[in-house]
Design an enzyme around this catalytic site. Sequence first.
Site, PDB file in Angstrom:
ATOM      1  N   ASP A 478       0.833  -1.207   0.000  1.00 40.20           N
ATOM      2  CA  ASP A 478       0.000   0.000   0.000  1.00 40.20           C
ATOM      3  C   ASP A 478       0.871   1.263   0.000  1.00 40.20           C
ATOM      4  O   ASP A 478       2.076   1.214   0.305  1.00 40.20           O
ATOM      5  CB  ASP A 478      -0.875  -0.047   1.268  1.00 40.20           C
ATOM      6  CG  ASP A 478      -2.190   0.695   1.108  1.00 40.20           C
ATOM      7  OD1 ASP A 478      -2.311   1.490   0.166  1.00 40.20           O
ATOM      8  OD2 ASP A 478      -3.075   0.486   1.954  1.00 40.20           O
ATOM      9  N   ASP A 548     -10.555   2.162  -3.344  1.00 47.17           N
ATOM     10  CA  ASP A 548     -11.087   1.981  -1.992  1.00 47.17           C
ATOM     11  C   ASP A 548     -12.606   2.041  -2.001  1.00 47.17           C
ATOM     12  O   ASP A 548     -13.240   1.754  -0.995  1.00 47.17           O
ATOM     13  CB  ASP A 548     -10.546   3.074  -1.057  1.00 47.17           C
ATOM     14  CG  ASP A 548      -9.226   2.665  -0.436  1.00 47.17           C
ATOM     15  OD1 ASP A 548      -8.831   1.498  -0.581  1.00 47.17           O
ATOM     16  OD2 ASP A 548      -8.578   3.526   0.201  1.00 47.17           O
TER      17      ASP A 548
END
Length: 745
Positions: A478, A548
Amino acid sequence: MMIVYDSNLQQFSLQVGKASYVMALHKGSYLTTRYFGLRLHGDFLASPFVEVPRSFSPNPLADDERFSLDTLPQEYPVFGNSDFRLPALEVEFEDGSRLVDLHYDQHRIYEGKPKLHELPSTYVEEEKQAQTLEIDLFDAVSQLRVTLRYTVFAGHSILVRSVLLHHEGDAPIRISRVMSMAMDLSLPDYQMLHLPGAHAREREMTWQPIGKAMHSIESRRGASSHQQNPFLALASPTITEEDGEVYSVALAYSGNFQLVVDTDQYDVTRVMVGINPFDFRYLLSPGEKFETPEVTVGFHAHGLGEMSRDYHRFFRKHLLSGRYRDQLRPILINNWEATYFQFDEQVLLQLADEAKEVGIELFVLDDGWFGQRDDDRTSLGDWVVDTRKLPHGLGAFGEQIRQKNMRFGLWFEPEMISPDSALYRTHPDWCLFVPGRNQSVSRHQYVLDFSSKEVCDAIIEQLTKILSQAPIDYVKWDMNRHLTEVGSVSLAANRQKEVSHRYMLGVYRVMDTLTKRFPSILFESCSGGGGRFDPGLLAYMPQVWTSDNTDAIARLSIQFGTSLIYPAIAMGSHVSAVPNHQVGRVTSLQTRGYVAMMGNLGYELDLRRLGEEDRVTIRQQIAFYQQWRDVICFGDLYRLKHPSKQQDAAFLYVSEKRDRAIVTYIQIMARANPALKRLRLQGLATNETYSVTLHGTEQTGIFALSPLTLVMNGDELMQYGLAIPYLHGDFLGCVWTIEKAEIAP
Ligand code: DGJ
């Protein structure tokens, strides 16, 4: 031969799949763009380049008033000697001068594709799959050699370009702009298609006329970003999915980039792509080389659909790398939206049991397993298991997952550091910062200085330790903030404008090392969802967390935009809880499943809270996806209906052999008393007979169609089409599976 040179005409001809790319030497030494378009049967152009005297376009040769670089279509324009358009290259010499005069010196044509040294590269497995042309342009005064590279690949209407600077002079040069490509084309009334967005709203397909203005699509955030994507298409006015001409460029770079479209006074459009010159200046010492990132350049005459399918195949074959390139990806459960930071071993094991029970293949432990990370304010950089949460350690936890016959995956954010971390307390100078200046946080974190070799080496060692200690099959990498206070104490004052680029080189080196060191791990990249969904990262990590935003309806446009060039096998796509955590929308589990099946299916919700009916649905979804994922991941995509008008969306995948296909239809907003419509398919064999089965209407159709299975010919499916069921309600969907019918002779 895919590349040929005619020394009489002084023309280079590149056969780029169904396209031709022709360049010529003008006056024996200026490299010009002559043609890029549908494949020419003769390799070369007989037509001369027409020049007329133009006022206010200066003449480098005093005795030729028709010749000006300002009106010449060029392959690599420079600054200061008669072309007023934006240049591809800008340098500064020690004496303060900025002029470069590039002339053809020599060229080489060879089989295969060279690998870039520190940057992501496309590649071939056998030399015969590609041919490369290198053209050396030379500035005699500074002794700067500029090598333009063009690689063409068998079977693709896409070529790859990059540039190599070699400083053969004896005084340092500062480079302030060095684009990976330039070309000057005539594109009357063309429109631009690009993919702007925001966090949780990535890659919205956006059209605008080219007009007579300069457009710059760029990132200045230190990452390719959610806000823009390093992809751009220029399409003829009547472009559709099936018809119309489209030029495309995509940069294999994950940092600051710039795509320029600039139409001049004579309707010539200059297209340039490369590292963003913003906050960039690179010191090149005598004898040194500088390599630019690669850019893919495509031309397709049959619409956006043909472009996308060519890119998907091209990226799957020549960009994605490693063991997982050709492997179907495991269906995963990720605990992020299920637990966020609040979990312990017992919770995770319960979740894993539930996941196993419905058929999930991989358990991914997301953020919060290390340091003392109970929220996002702490511990990045301290990659040591939190024994409050996992008292038996990471290895033992991973083993327990494996014993359930599932694979085990782990989340990292290796490029970041929390101010509240042991790593920061020990090495405060390991992050990007400017001494004496305030240091901005974002999500309460700083960015590690990946332009520093020392920092990169330390991260490689830290991650190697964990990846070797625990049974890890998958890593989610990430990156949750962008770069500010871009300064590095590891670089001299005159190299501070190299930091953003060197940061990317550091990231690529770390990724390259770890992915090669752990070839059996599947790496999925992520940057707050799809903030670095670009061809550069795909070269190392063959899967990306698309966004997301996990809402099925919002995902339609995100996934459609992404699918313009990125293949389904690269797209992570999950079913999450309702009301959806990002938009609050409630959609059926069935619809969430159908949309998530546009890419690599995963789940990201607390399975423990579901009733038996939902578990049954998930079990069926997984079994269904397992049967069809090869068609989705390796098939050809046809976008049949775009979600842009908020009415409905439909997409189709057809297997390479055209013997299997899967169609998904999603109704976004229901209408009263709607017109009954059909969906015309594409890509099937006209003379083949198919067995077509409709799924999903038992839950959603008030006038379900019967029979649910029909035998139909390919041409009927493509010309007449499938009847879309009358769906009663918003956000409903259905799927058809199509298989070649075994007809008795
Ligand atoms: C952002 C990612 O996109 C999410 O999926 C999740 O991993 C969080 N970061 C964790 O902090």
